[in-house]
Design an enzyme around this catalytic site. Structure first.
Site, PDB file in Angstrom:
ATOM      1  N   GLU A 120      32.292 -21.800 -65.545  1.00  0.00           N
ATOM      2  CA  GLU A 120      31.320 -20.527 -66.266  1.00  0.00           C
ATOM      3  C   GLU A 120      31.576 -19.773 -66.114  1.00  0.00           C
ATOM      4  O   GLU A 120      32.503 -19.254 -64.393  1.00  0.00           O
ATOM      5  CB  GLU A 120      29.826 -20.649 -65.559  1.00  0.00           C
ATOM      6  CG  GLU A 120      28.742 -19.849 -65.682  1.00  0.00           C
ATOM      7  CD  GLU A 120      27.565 -19.859 -65.188  1.00  0.00           C
ATOM      8  OE1 GLU A 120      26.979 -20.674 -64.893  1.00  0.00           O
ATOM      9  OE2 GLU A 120      26.587 -18.601 -65.540  1.00  0.00           O
TER      10      GLU A 120
ATOM     11  N   LYS B  67      20.193 -21.852 -58.690  1.00  0.00           N
ATOM     12  CA  LYS B  67      20.954 -22.698 -59.546  1.00  0.00           C
ATOM     13  C   LYS B  67      21.874 -21.115 -59.428  1.00  0.00           C
ATOM     14  O   LYS B  67      23.211 -21.941 -59.461  1.00  0.00           O
ATOM     15  CB  LYS B  67      20.060 -22.163 -61.242  1.00  0.00           C
ATOM     16  CG  LYS B  67      21.902 -22.671 -62.262  1.00  0.00           C
ATOM     17  CD  LYS B  67      22.436 -21.834 -62.817  1.00  0.00           C
ATOM     18  CE  LYS B  67      23.044 -22.221 -63.712  1.00  0.00           C
ATOM     19  NZ  LYS B  67      24.197 -21.621 -63.896  1.00  0.00           N
TER      20      LYS B  67
ATOM     21  N   ASP C 244      30.436 -35.075 -53.175  1.00  0.00           N
ATOM     22  CA  ASP C 244      29.526 -35.767 -54.258  1.00  0.00           C
ATOM     23  C   ASP C 244      28.499 -33.917 -54.624  1.00  0.00           C
ATOM     24  O   ASP C 244      27.838 -34.313 -54.021  1.00  0.00           O
ATOM     25  CB  ASP C 244      28.454 -36.479 -54.140  1.00  0.00           C
ATOM     26  CG  ASP C 244      27.581 -37.290 -54.593  1.00  0.00           C
ATOM     27  OD1 ASP C 244      27.456 -36.800 -56.145  1.00  0.00           O
ATOM     28  OD2 ASP C 244      27.025 -38.316 -54.796  1.00  0.00           O
TER      29      ASP C 244
ATOM     30  N   HIS D  49      29.074 -10.289 -67.350  1.00  0.00           N
ATOM     31  CA  HIS D  49      28.808 -11.945 -67.801  1.00  0.00           C
ATOM     32  C   HIS D  49      29.591 -12.149 -69.231  1.00  0.00           C
ATOM     33  O   HIS D  49      30.728 -12.900 -69.751  1.00  0.00           O
ATOM     34  CB  HIS D  49      27.368 -12.211 -67.821  1.00  0.00           C
ATOM     35  CG  HIS D  49      27.821 -14.146 -68.402  1.00  0.00           C
ATOM     36  ND1 HIS D  49      27.911 -14.943 -67.365  1.00  0.00           N
ATOM     37  CD2 HIS D  49      27.017 -14.467 -69.700  1.00  0.00           C
ATOM     38  CE1 HIS D  49      27.624 -15.888 -68.090  1.00  0.00           C
ATOM     39  NE2 HIS D  49      27.772 -15.629 -69.667  1.00  0.00           N
TER      40      HIS D  49
HETATM   41  C1  MEV Z   1      23.296 -17.808 -63.892  1.00  0.00           C
HETATM   42  O1  MEV Z   1      24.807 -18.883 -63.895  1.00  0.00           O
HETATM   43  C2  MEV Z   1      23.224 -17.270 -62.578  1.00  0.00           C
HETATM   44  C3  MEV Z   1      22.494 -16.066 -62.577  1.00  0.00           C
HETATM   45  O2  MEV Z   1      21.197 -16.855 -63.440  1.00  0.00           O
HETATM   46  C4  MEV Z   1      21.772 -16.298 -61.405  1.00  0.00           C
HETATM   47  C5  MEV Z   1      20.558 -15.059 -61.030  1.00  0.00           C
HETATM   48  O3  MEV Z   1      20.160 -15.030 -61.596  1.00  0.00           O
HETATM   49  O4  MEV Z   1      19.672 -14.957 -59.937  1.00  0.00           O
HETATM   50  C6  MEV Z   1      23.229 -15.071 -62.823  1.00  0.00           C
END
Ligand code: MEV
Length: 438
Positions: free
Chosen positions: A85, A280, A296, A393
Site C-alpha cells: 500500500e 486497520k 504469521d 495518499h
Molecule cells: C488506510 O490503509 C488506513 C487508514 O484508513 C487508517 C485510519 O483511518 O486511521 C488511513
C-alpha cells in the site's frame, strides 16, 4: 468449464503450469510467460521458495522497504516493511522522524504467555473430573519432558495446565487450558505437539481410572490446538511530549491539535465503525514488519482484533490522554512472534530483515512491531485531523495510476513535477497524461 483433476499435487511444476494455463487462459502462452518471468534465475533459491508451500508455480512479489530513523528505548532502528500500500512506509518514516525529536518511542513487553487448549467431552460431572485431573496432572506434565527438553534449555516450556468447565456453554464440554513460554520462538509447533500429547495421556488415564463409570472413561478428544488469542502476550509502546511541541499551524494551535487528536482517539475507542478502520491503519504497520520478519500475520491479525474486543465491544488498540500539558499516546497489542524457527532461518529476505533490526530476540521484536503500529496510527490520525488522508495518499498513489496507464519514464517525470504543486486526483492524472500524449 474447468475440468476436475486428480493427483494435481503429484504433477511436475511444468505440468501444473500447463494444466493451469490451458484451462484458464485464452492466451495460455502469455500466462505461462508471466509465471516464468517471476521465477528466480538462481535455481536453488527458486526451489527453496517453492518448498515453502504446495503447488507452487512461481513467486509473488511484494515491495521490501525500510523506514529509517526510529528510536526505541534510546536505541536507533531501521525498520524493514513488506507492504504493497502506497504511503504506509512514508507515513512510518515521517512519524519516526517526528517522535525522534521528542524523545523517541518507549516500549515494554508486559508478558509473554502463550495458550493452547485440549477441547474434550466428558459424560460426567465436574466433581468427578476434578480429582481425576488433580491426580493425573503430574503425569500430563511429565509426558512432555522430552518434547520440551530443548525449549527448557532456552528458558521456556509448559507453564501450567488447568481444567476448565465449559458445560454452561455446551453440555459435557471441558478443556485442558494450557499455558506456555516459548521464548524466542512463536512456538506453534511446540505447543501443538504438547497439546496432542496431553490429549493422548488424558484419554488413556481416563480409560484406566477406576472411579469412572464406563461412559465417563470414554473421554472424547474433540481437538487439541493453540489459541491465537494471547491476551497475556502483550507489548506496550508509548510516546509523549509537551503540548507546545505538537504541530502548530494558523488553522490549528498545538493545544487544539492535542485536543483534536485525543478526541479522534476517543471516537475510535467508542465507535466500532471507526475503531475497525483505525486498527486497520495500525495493522498496516504491524503486518508489514510481521511479514518482513517471516512471522504469521494471520495469527497476529486474529489475536489483535480479538484483543480489541476483549471488553465486549470492538475498540481501538491505541489510546491518548493529556495530563499536565503533556500528550501521552500509546498502543497495547498482543504479539506472539518469533525470531527463531519458522521462516526466520530459511527465507533470505527474512534473515536480512532481522539483520537490519540487529537480530532482535522475540521480546525486542514485539517492541519494534508495536512501535511500527503506533507510528502508522500516528501518521494516519495526524493526516486525518489536519490535511485529510487523500492528499498524501494520492501523491504516493500517483505512480500506481501512471503505471496502470503505461506511462513512460519521461511522462512520469513530467507529471510528478506537475503534481508537486497540484492536488492529485485520478481524473486529473489522466487529463495530464492525455495532454502530454496529444
Ligand atoms: C488506510 O490503509 C488506513 C487508514 O484508513 C487508517 C485510519 O483511518 O486511521 C488511513
Amino acid at each position: 468449464m474447468i475440468p476436475q483433476i486428480t493427483g494435481f499435487s503429484k504433477l511436475s511444476k511444468e505440468e501444473k503450469i500447463n494444466w493451469l494455463t490451458t484451462h484458464h487462459f485464452s492466451e495460455s502462452e502469455k500466462a505461462k510467460e508471466t509465471l516464468l518471468n517471476y521465477w528466480n534465475t538462481d535455481k536453488k533459491l527458486q526451489q527453496l521458495h517453492e518448498e515453502f508451500a504446495e503447488n507452487t508455480l512461481s513467486n509473488f512479489y511484494l515491495p521490501f522497504s525500510i523506514a529509517p530513523n526510529f528510536t526505541i528505548n534510546n536505541k536507533g532502528y531501521t525498520i524493514p516493511m513488506t507492504i504493497e500500500e502506497s504511503s504506509v512506509v512514508a507515513a512510518a518514516s515521517n512519524a519516526a522522524k517526528f517522535w525522534n525529536k521528542r524523545g523517541g518511542f518507549k516500549a515494554t513487553v508486559i508478558n509473554t504467555e502463550k495458550i493452547g487448549q485440549v477441547h474434550f467431552s466428558f459424560a460426567g460431572s465436574l466433581e468427578k473430573l476434578t480429582p481425576f485431573f488433580t491426580a493425573i496432572k503430574p503425569k500430563l506434565l511429565a509426558s512432555v519432558n522430552t518434547i520440551e527438553a530443548n525449549m527448557k534449555k532456552r528458558g521456556g516450556g509448559v507453564l501450567d495446565i488447568s481444567l476448565r468447565d465449559k458445560t454452561n456453554a455446551i453440555p459435557n464440554y471441558f478443556q485442558l487450558h494450557c499455558t506456555f513460554e516459548t521464548v524466542d520462538a512463536m512456538g506453534a509447533n511446540f505447543i501443538n505437539t504438547c497439546l496432542e500429547q496431553f490429549a493422548q495421556v488424558l484419554q488413556e488415564e481416563a480409560f484406566n481410572y477406576a472411579l469412572f463409570s464406563d461412559d465417563e472413561k470414554a473421554i472424547e478428544i474433540i481437538m487439541s490446538i493453540l489459541s491465537n488469542y494471547v491476551p497475556n502476550c502483550v507489548v506496550r509502546a508509548e510516546v509523549s511530549c509537551p503540548i507546545s511541541e505538537l504541530p502548530n499551524t494558523d488553522q490549528l494551535s498545538s493545544t487544539a491539535y492535542a485536543e483534536k487528536f485525543v478526541r479522534a482517539l476517543t471516537i475510535a475507542e467508542k465507535e466500532p465503525y471507526r475503531a475497525v478502520t483505525h486498527n486497520k491503519g495500525i495493522m498496516n504497520g504491524v503486518d508489514a514488519v510481521v511479514l518482513a520478519t517471516g512471522n504469521d500475520f494471520r495469527a497476529i491479525e486474529a489475536g489483535a482484533h480479538a484483543y480489541a474486543a476483549k471488553d465486549g465491544q470492538y475498540s481501538s488498540l491505541t489510546h491518548a490522554y493529556i495530563k499536565h500539558n503533556t500528550l501521552t499516546y500509546y498502543i497495547e497489542i498482543p504479539l506472539a512472534v518469533g525470531t527463531v524457527g519458522g521462516l526466520t532461518s530459511l527465507h533470505p529476505m527474512v534473515k536480512l530483515a532481522l539483520q537490519i533490526l540487529g537480530n532482535p530476540n522475540a521480546k525486542e521484536l514485539m517492541q519494534i512491531i508495536a512501535v511500527a503500529g503506533l507510528a502508522q496510527n500516528f501518521g494516519a490520525v495526524n493526516s486525518l485531523i489536519t490535511t485529510g488522508i487523500q492528499k498524501g495518499h494520492m501523491k504516493m498513489h500517483l505512480l500506481n495510476i501512471l503505471n496502470q496507464h503505461q506511462a513512460t519514464n519521461a511522462e512520469k517525470e513530467q507529471i510528478v513535477k506537475f503534481f508537486a504543486k497540484n492536488t492529485v486526483t485520478h481524473s486529473e492524472v489522466l487529463n495530464q497524461l492525455a495532454l502530454i500524449r496529444a
